[in-house]
Design a protein around this motif. Structure first.
Motif, mmCIF file in Angstrom:
data_model
loop_
_atom_site.group_PDB
_atom_site.id
_atom_site.type_symbol
_atom_site.label_atom_id
_atom_site.label_comp_id
_atom_site.label_asym_id
_atom_site.label_seq_id
_atom_site.Cartn_x
_atom_site.Cartn_y
_atom_site.Cartn_z
ATOM 1 N N ASN A 25 37.588 1.194 31.836
ATOM 2 C CA ASN A 25 37.007 1.573 33.202
ATOM 3 C C ASN A 25 36.951 0.359 33.890
ATOM 4 O OD1 ASN A 25 34.691 0.907 31.801
ATOM 5 N ND2 ASN A 25 33.532 2.877 32.168
ATOM 6 N N ILE A 57 41.846 5.049 29.069
ATOM 7 C CA ILE A 57 42.057 3.945 30.257
ATOM 8 C C ILE A 57 42.104 4.700 31.549
ATOM 9 C CG2 ILE A 57 43.477 2.132 31.048
ATOM 10 C CD1 ILE A 57 44.776 1.780 28.555
ATOM 11 N N ASN A 58 41.272 4.800 32.392
ATOM 12 C CA ASN A 58 41.116 5.298 33.675
ATOM 13 C C ASN A 58 42.218 4.501 34.688
ATOM 14 O OD1 ASN A 58 39.627 3.437 35.022
ATOM 15 N ND2 ASN A 58 37.706 4.811 34.659
ATOM 16 N N SER A 59 42.193 5.131 35.690
ATOM 17 C CA SER A 59 43.085 4.601 36.706
ATOM 18 C C SER A 59 42.319 3.352 37.370
ATOM 19 C CB SER A 59 43.218 5.456 38.084
ATOM 20 O OG SER A 59 42.082 6.053 38.506
ATOM 21 N N ILE A 60 41.173 3.003 37.400
ATOM 22 C CA ILE A 60 40.552 2.044 37.670
ATOM 23 C C ILE A 60 40.738 0.930 36.808
ATOM 24 C CG2 ILE A 60 38.299 0.883 38.144
ATOM 25 C CD1 ILE A 60 37.236 3.639 38.979
ATOM 26 N N ILE A 62 43.557 0.717 34.948
ATOM 27 C CA ILE A 62 45.120 0.364 35.161
ATOM 28 C C ILE A 62 44.962 -0.740 36.540
ATOM 29 C CG2 ILE A 62 47.202 1.346 36.036
ATOM 30 C CD1 ILE A 62 46.560 3.663 34.090
ATOM 31 N N SER A 63 44.373 -0.512 37.637
ATOM 32 C CA SER A 63 44.131 -1.356 38.697
ATOM 33 C C SER A 63 44.029 -2.660 38.253
ATOM 34 C CB SER A 63 43.374 -0.990 39.608
ATOM 35 O OG SER A 63 43.306 0.512 40.112
ATOM 36 N N THR A 91 51.813 6.872 31.014
ATOM 37 C CA THR A 91 51.121 6.464 32.257
ATOM 38 C C THR A 91 51.471 5.116 32.700
ATOM 39 O OG1 THR A 91 49.387 7.701 31.372
ATOM 40 C CG2 THR A 91 49.093 6.466 33.261
ATOM 41 N N LEU B 44 42.452 12.739 30.152
ATOM 42 C CA LEU B 44 42.674 11.736 31.077
ATOM 43 C C LEU B 44 42.523 12.381 32.391
ATOM 44 C CD1 LEU B 44 43.440 8.914 31.903
ATOM 45 C CD2 LEU B 44 45.831 9.070 31.611
ATOM 46 N N ILE B 47 39.143 13.175 33.476
ATOM 47 C CA ILE B 47 38.523 11.731 33.717
ATOM 48 C C ILE B 47 38.942 11.398 35.227
ATOM 49 C CG2 ILE B 47 38.840 9.179 33.416
ATOM 50 C CD1 ILE B 47 38.573 9.806 30.402
ATOM 51 N N GLU B 48 40.113 11.572 35.414
ATOM 52 C CA GLU B 48 40.836 11.013 36.872
ATOM 53 C C GLU B 48 40.207 12.041 37.769
ATOM 54 O OE1 GLU B 48 41.995 8.327 37.848
ATOM 55 O OE2 GLU B 48 42.192 7.846 35.707
ATOM 56 N N ILE B 51 36.649 11.400 38.654
ATOM 57 C CA ILE B 51 36.414 10.134 39.328
ATOM 58 C C ILE B 51 36.690 10.052 40.591
ATOM 59 C CG2 ILE B 51 37.322 7.743 39.441
ATOM 60 C CD1 ILE B 51 37.513 7.587 36.408
ATOM 61 N N LYS B 108 47.597 -0.021 43.626
ATOM 62 C CA LYS B 108 46.455 -0.248 42.850
ATOM 63 C C LYS B 108 45.614 0.957 42.606
ATOM 64 C CE LYS B 108 45.849 -5.155 42.909
ATOM 65 N NZ LYS B 108 46.191 -5.594 44.076
ATOM 66 N N ARG B 109 45.705 1.565 43.922
ATOM 67 C CA ARG B 109 44.553 2.827 44.031
ATOM 68 C C ARG B 109 45.171 3.967 44.260
ATOM 69 N NH1 ARG B 109 39.556 1.319 44.058
ATOM 70 N NH2 ARG B 109 39.096 3.432 43.196
ATOM 71 N N ARG B 111 45.885 6.543 42.571
ATOM 72 C CA ARG B 111 46.919 6.970 41.735
ATOM 73 C C ARG B 111 46.548 8.114 40.719
ATOM 74 N NH1 ARG B 111 51.326 3.059 41.522
ATOM 75 N NH2 ARG B 111 52.503 4.676 40.481
ATOM 76 N N ILE B 115 48.562 10.757 38.404
ATOM 77 C CA ILE B 115 48.299 10.915 36.869
ATOM 78 C C ILE B 115 48.265 12.235 36.604
ATOM 79 C CG2 ILE B 115 46.686 10.406 34.999
ATOM 80 C CD1 ILE B 115 46.494 7.635 36.526
#
Lengths: 114, 143
Positions: A25, A57-60, A62-63, A91, B44, B47-48, B51, B108-109, B111, B115
């Motif tokens: 994270n 693994i969250n999207s942050i 991954i960033s 992913t 996942l 979680i997304e 968040i 980067k953000r 996403r 997902i």
């Protein structure tokens, strides 16, 4: 569920392996980024990130991996990942990471393909 | 024992609390013998979604409300916040972009929803100025 998080670095002459443990994270990601940037600043531009002990693994996270790919791209370096689960690999491919970094099943093949 | 189980969970918007929701989802999916890959995909997506609620809802109660409904065939998850709602630019990610990337396709953000949509079988987003509910369903693969 909340795994202990940790980062191990194994440096060789021509490359380095960064192994993460725990939930990737923002917290673990920032530590990973710091270690990777230190290696890159010191001239090590051939990196493997081993995610075998990282179950989520969250999207942050991954960033942050994208930022490492970008830092290496600016120095014509190479990054290979290994130890991904099927979902993580899917992913990474969906988010285009696989276009700029290699994905290998194990550390040995990831190092061999740097 | 009924073939349907409903679980209600409320989590505070604290760092890593999304893992509590993900764990609940994984326990329910494992109870119904979802395969390992599906369990990880469910975790996942949860979680997304949590968040997104924590980062963008601006809710005053700072809580995320999660409803799980699992049957023999599928797991349905509804994740609700009582925030200000989401806008089109949030949905397509344009409001969430970081600094321009060296590689434009490496966004980067923004996403998280991409997902969730990729991993789940059905996704519905309902939003109003009183809050947002993201609902998704994962169907069990034939054994």
């Amino acid at each position: 569920m909340l795994d202990k998080f940790d980062i191990q670095i194994r440096e060789a002459k021509e490359h380095a392996v960064i192994e993460t443990t725990g939930y990737l994270n923002d917290a673990l990601g920032e530590q990973l980024s710091k270690k990777a940037q230190e290696l890159i600043q010191n001239g090590c531009t051939q990196l493997v990130i081993n995610l075998e002990k990282t179950t989520l693994i969250n999207s942050i996270g991954i960033s942050i991996l994208i930022e490492i790919i970008e830092a290496l791209s600016e120095r014509e370096g190479t990054l290979n990942f290994c130890g991904l689960s099927a979902t993580q690999e899917r992913t990474f491919r969906m988010m285009a990471l696989a276009k700029y970094a290699g994905i290998f099943p194990d550390e040995e093949s990831a190092i061999a393909n740097l | 024992m009924s073939n349907e189980h409903k679980v209600l969970l409320t989590i505070p918007m604290y760092p890593d609390m999304e893992l509590a929701a993900a764990k609940t989802g994984s326990v329910l999916a494992e109870l119904k013998d979802f395969n390992e890959e599906a369990v990880e995909e469910i975790q996942l997506a949860i979680i997304e979604s949590c968040i997104n609620a924590s980062e963008h809802s601006q809710s005053e109660d700072k809580e995320v409300h999660i409803q799980f409904l699992v049957t023999d065939d599928q797991l349905e998850v509804k994740i609700t916040d009582r925030g200000v709602g989401i806008t089109t630019d949030t949905l397509d990610g344009t409001r969430l972009l970081g600094r321009p990337s060296v590689h434009p396709d490496l966004r980067k953000r923004g996403r998280g929803l991409q997902i969730i949509r990729a991993l789940m079988d059905e996704v519905v987003i309902e939003s109003s100025p009183n809050g947002t509910t993201v609902s998704f369903t994962k169907k069990k693969s034939p054994q």
